[in-house]
Design a protein around this motif. Structure first.
Motif, PDB file in Angstrom:
ATOM      1  N   VAL A  40       4.605 -17.923  11.034  1.00 54.16           N
ATOM      2  CA  VAL A  40       4.027 -18.185   9.934  1.00 54.16           C
ATOM      3  C   VAL A  40       5.180 -18.227   8.580  1.00 54.16           C
ATOM      4  CG1 VAL A  40       2.384 -17.352   8.242  1.00 54.16           C
ATOM      5  CG2 VAL A  40       2.167 -16.737  10.594  1.00 54.16           C
ATOM      6  N   PHE A  41       5.067 -19.131   7.898  1.00 53.22           N
ATOM      7  CA  PHE A  41       6.004 -19.386   6.850  1.00 53.22           C
ATOM      8  C   PHE A  41       5.462 -18.449   5.535  1.00 53.22           C
ATOM      9  CE2 PHE A  41       6.836 -23.035   9.344  1.00 53.22           C
ATOM     10  CZ  PHE A  41       8.054 -22.959   9.351  1.00 53.22           C
ATOM     11  N   GLY A  42       6.486 -17.997   4.812  1.00 54.55           N
ATOM     12  CA  GLY A  42       6.143 -16.889   3.970  1.00 54.55           C
ATOM     13  C   GLY A  42       6.896 -15.581   3.962  1.00 54.55           C
ATOM     14  N   GLU A  43       6.476 -14.629   3.261  1.00 55.11           N
ATOM     15  CA  GLU A  43       7.164 -13.301   3.311  1.00 55.11           C
ATOM     16  C   GLU A  43       6.226 -12.161   3.711  1.00 55.11           C
ATOM     17  OE1 GLU A  43       9.889 -10.317   0.244  1.00 55.11           O
ATOM     18  OE2 GLU A  43       9.230 -12.574  -0.160  1.00 55.11           O
ATOM     19  N   TYR A  44       6.540 -11.223   4.400  1.00 53.16           N
ATOM     20  CA  TYR A  44       5.629 -10.175   5.130  1.00 53.16           C
ATOM     21  C   TYR A  44       5.553  -9.316   3.688  1.00 53.16           C
ATOM     22  CZ  TYR A  44       6.464 -12.088   9.818  1.00 53.16           C
ATOM     23  OH  TYR A  44       6.292 -12.751  10.825  1.00 53.16           O
ATOM     24  N   ALA A  45       4.391  -8.701   3.794  1.00 50.84           N
ATOM     25  CA  ALA A  45       4.224  -7.623   2.820  1.00 50.84           C
ATOM     26  C   ALA A  45       4.669  -6.417   3.108  1.00 50.84           C
ATOM     27  CB  ALA A  45       2.502  -7.574   2.568  1.00 50.84           C
ATOM     28  N   GLY A  46       5.213  -5.578   2.306  1.00 50.46           N
ATOM     29  CA  GLY A  46       5.770  -4.308   2.490  1.00 50.46           C
ATOM     30  C   GLY A  46       4.844  -3.095   2.616  1.00 50.46           C
ATOM     31  N   PHE A  47       5.200  -2.043   3.271  1.00 49.09           N
ATOM     32  CA  PHE A  47       4.467  -0.887   3.359  1.00 49.09           C
ATOM     33  C   PHE A  47       3.735  -0.408   2.344  1.00 49.09           C
ATOM     34  CE2 PHE A  47       4.028   3.617   3.774  1.00 49.09           C
ATOM     35  CZ  PHE A  47       3.167   3.749   4.925  1.00 49.09           C
ATOM     36  N   TRP A  48       4.494  -0.149   1.288  1.00 50.14           N
ATOM     37  CA  TRP A  48       3.920   0.374   0.088  1.00 50.14           C
ATOM     38  C   TRP A  48       2.674  -0.657  -0.733  1.00 50.14           C
ATOM     39  CZ3 TRP A  48       3.822   5.273   0.027  1.00 50.14           C
ATOM     40  CH2 TRP A  48       4.713   5.850   0.788  1.00 50.14           C
ATOM     41  N   SER A  49       2.961  -1.829  -0.742  1.00 47.14           N
ATOM     42  CA  SER A  49       2.136  -2.758  -1.195  1.00 47.14           C
ATOM     43  C   SER A  49       0.873  -2.804  -0.220  1.00 47.14           C
ATOM     44  CB  SER A  49       2.158  -4.167  -1.418  1.00 47.14           C
ATOM     45  OG  SER A  49       2.836  -4.668   0.011  1.00 47.14           O
ATOM     46  N   ARG A  50       0.924  -2.625   1.186  1.00 49.83           N
ATOM     47  CA  ARG A  50      -0.213  -2.535   2.028  1.00 49.83           C
ATOM     48  C   ARG A  50      -0.972  -1.220   1.834  1.00 49.83           C
ATOM     49  NH1 ARG A  50       1.270  -4.706   8.026  1.00 49.83           N
ATOM     50  NH2 ARG A  50      -1.194  -4.245   7.892  1.00 49.83           N
ATOM     51  N   PHE A  51      -0.211  -0.171   1.559  1.00 48.45           N
ATOM     52  CA  PHE A  51      -0.727   1.090   1.203  1.00 48.45           C
ATOM     53  C   PHE A  51      -1.615   1.250   0.164  1.00 48.45           C
ATOM     54  CE2 PHE A  51      -0.453   5.538  -0.733  1.00 48.45           C
ATOM     55  CZ  PHE A  51      -1.077   6.093   0.274  1.00 48.45           C
ATOM     56  N   ALA A  52      -1.152   0.754  -0.951  1.00 52.48           N
ATOM     57  CA  ALA A  52      -2.000   0.627  -2.327  1.00 52.48           C
ATOM     58  C   ALA A  52      -3.109  -0.243  -2.015  1.00 52.48           C
ATOM     59  CB  ALA A  52      -0.995  -0.022  -3.333  1.00 52.48           C
ATOM     60  N   ALA A  53      -2.925  -1.435  -1.265  1.00 53.22           N
ATOM     61  CA  ALA A  53      -4.263  -2.107  -1.101  1.00 53.22           C
ATOM     62  C   ALA A  53      -5.243  -1.388  -0.307  1.00 53.22           C
ATOM     63  CB  ALA A  53      -3.676  -3.406  -0.468  1.00 53.22           C
ATOM     64  N   LYS A  54      -5.076  -0.794   0.652  1.00 51.39           N
ATOM     65  CA  LYS A  54      -5.854   0.174   1.446  1.00 51.39           C
ATOM     66  C   LYS A  54      -6.357   1.320   0.574  1.00 51.39           C
ATOM     67  CE  LYS A  54      -7.234   1.564   5.547  1.00 51.39           C
ATOM     68  NZ  LYS A  54      -8.072   0.909   6.309  1.00 51.39           N
ATOM     69  N   LEU A  55      -5.783   1.844  -0.217  1.00 51.27           N
ATOM     70  CA  LEU A  55      -6.192   2.794  -1.288  1.00 51.27           C
ATOM     71  C   LEU A  55      -7.363   2.583  -1.964  1.00 51.27           C
ATOM     72  CD1 LEU A  55      -5.931   6.110  -2.095  1.00 51.27           C
ATOM     73  CD2 LEU A  55      -4.178   5.101  -3.595  1.00 51.27           C
ATOM     74  N   ILE A  56      -6.751   1.103  -2.473  1.00 50.49           N
ATOM     75  CA  ILE A  56      -7.754   0.544  -3.533  1.00 50.49           C
ATOM     76  C   ILE A  56      -9.127   0.225  -2.815  1.00 50.49           C
ATOM     77  CG2 ILE A  56      -8.421  -1.552  -4.993  1.00 50.49           C
ATOM     78  CD1 ILE A  56      -5.313  -1.608  -5.465  1.00 50.49           C
ATOM     79  N   ASP A  57      -9.170  -0.296  -1.342  1.00 44.26           N
ATOM     80  CA  ASP A  57     -10.456  -0.503  -0.872  1.00 44.26           C
ATOM     81  C   ASP A  57     -11.138   0.799  -0.474  1.00 44.26           C
ATOM     82  OD1 ASP A  57      -9.919  -3.291  -0.968  1.00 44.26           O
ATOM     83  OD2 ASP A  57      -9.176  -3.527   1.162  1.00 44.26           O
ATOM     84  N   GLY A  58     -10.161   1.780  -0.196  1.00 47.53           N
ATOM     85  CA  GLY A  58     -10.865   3.163   0.066  1.00 47.53           C
ATOM     86  C   GLY A  58     -11.718   3.527  -0.822  1.00 47.53           C
ATOM     87  N   VAL A  59     -10.968   3.592  -2.045  1.00 50.48           N
ATOM     88  CA  VAL A  59     -11.739   4.036  -3.329  1.00 50.48           C
ATOM     89  C   VAL A  59     -12.712   3.538  -3.378  1.00 50.48           C
ATOM     90  CG1 VAL A  59     -11.420   4.415  -5.623  1.00 50.48           C
ATOM     91  CG2 VAL A  59      -9.618   5.015  -4.154  1.00 50.48           C
ATOM     92  N   ILE A  60     -12.761   2.104  -3.538  1.00 54.64           N
ATOM     93  CA  ILE A  60     -14.170   1.371  -3.853  1.00 54.64           C
ATOM     94  C   ILE A  60     -15.126   1.472  -2.895  1.00 54.64           C
ATOM     95  CG2 ILE A  60     -15.000  -1.118  -3.735  1.00 54.64           C
ATOM     96  CD1 ILE A  60     -12.217  -1.759  -5.247  1.00 54.64           C
ATOM     97  N   LEU A  61     -14.697   1.182  -1.579  1.00 53.66           N
ATOM     98  CA  LEU A  61     -15.948   1.706  -0.342  1.00 53.66           C
ATOM     99  C   LEU A  61     -16.505   3.124  -0.428  1.00 53.66           C
ATOM    100  CD1 LEU A  61     -14.184  -0.336   2.604  1.00 53.66           C
ATOM    101  CD2 LEU A  61     -16.307  -0.933   1.039  1.00 53.66           C
ATOM    102  N   GLY A  62     -15.554   3.987  -0.567  1.00 51.44           N
ATOM    103  CA  GLY A  62     -16.044   5.426  -0.735  1.00 51.44           C
ATOM    104  C   GLY A  62     -16.972   5.930  -1.812  1.00 51.44           C
TER     105      GLY A  62
END
Length: 194
Positions: free
Chosen positions: A24-46
């Motif tokens: 896949v062409f592009g750049e992989y997302a880093g750990f911390w941006s993925r962590f922040a995204a998971k945190l945002i989704d978790g707060v919204i869903l929670g």
């Protein structure tokens, strides 16, 4: 290699994708941006889930009550029946019925919210958190969205396996060359910068 790299080769991703398919062409997302995204989704869903069930708890706590004979032991455990030694205040049948109905409505609202979440993640690769972090979830071989079913399966695997083995399934993204977690590997997905 003489004449340049072969078609489909991506130096950004370090070569070919899974099973020899073009990467896949592009750049992989880093750990911390993925962590922040998971945190945002978790707060919204929670928060949304709490709000969905809040009316049921409020109805039960604030609804009409009645007095009844009960049994209270030395540890202040209350039981109805047994040796009667106290009078207790309990919700009426109508209060319990209203709380159950509101609880079922809250459960239905939570199901609709999660279905929306997985459909959005499956169709666009971005729920709220990934959209905010400007990253997206895609198929590791085709760079296309993975679909709602795979997104749901990926979520289940992350909840029951990746998160329950000392979070090793999540931490795997720190040293994996494609920043894949265990649930990414199971779903054949990657998270890339949008």
């Amino acid at each position: 290699m003489p004449g340049g790299p072969p078609p489909g080769y991506s130096s950004t991703y370090g070569g070919y994708g899974t099973y020899g398919a073009p990467a896949v062409f592009g750049e992989y997302a880093g750990f911390w941006s993925r962590f922040a995204a998971k945190l945002i989704d978790g707060v919204i869903l929670g928060v949304a889930s709490i709000l969905a069930f809040a009316p049921a708890f409020i109805a039960l706590a604030a609804g009409p009550t009645r007095l009844t004979s009960c049994s209270v032991d030395e540890d202040d455990n209350i039981t109805i029946g047994g040796t009667i030694n106290a009078i207790c205040e309990v919700p009426t049948g109508g209060t319990i019925a209203a709380a159950v109905l509101l609880g079922l409505a809250g459960f239905a609202a939570a199901v609709v919210l999660y279905v929306y979440y997985f459909r959005r993640e499956g169709r666009t690769g971005q729920a709220w958190g990934r959209k905010a972090m400007d990253i997206k979830l895609v198929d590791a071989n085709t760079a296309q969205p993975i679909g709602g079913g795979r997104a749901f399966g990926r979520y289940l695997f992350s909840s029951f396996i990746s998160g329950n083995v000392l979070f090793l399934g999540y931490l795997w993204a720190l040293w994996d060359p494609r920043h894949q977690t265990w649930h990414d590997k199971v779903a054949t997905s990657v998270v890339v910068k949008a």
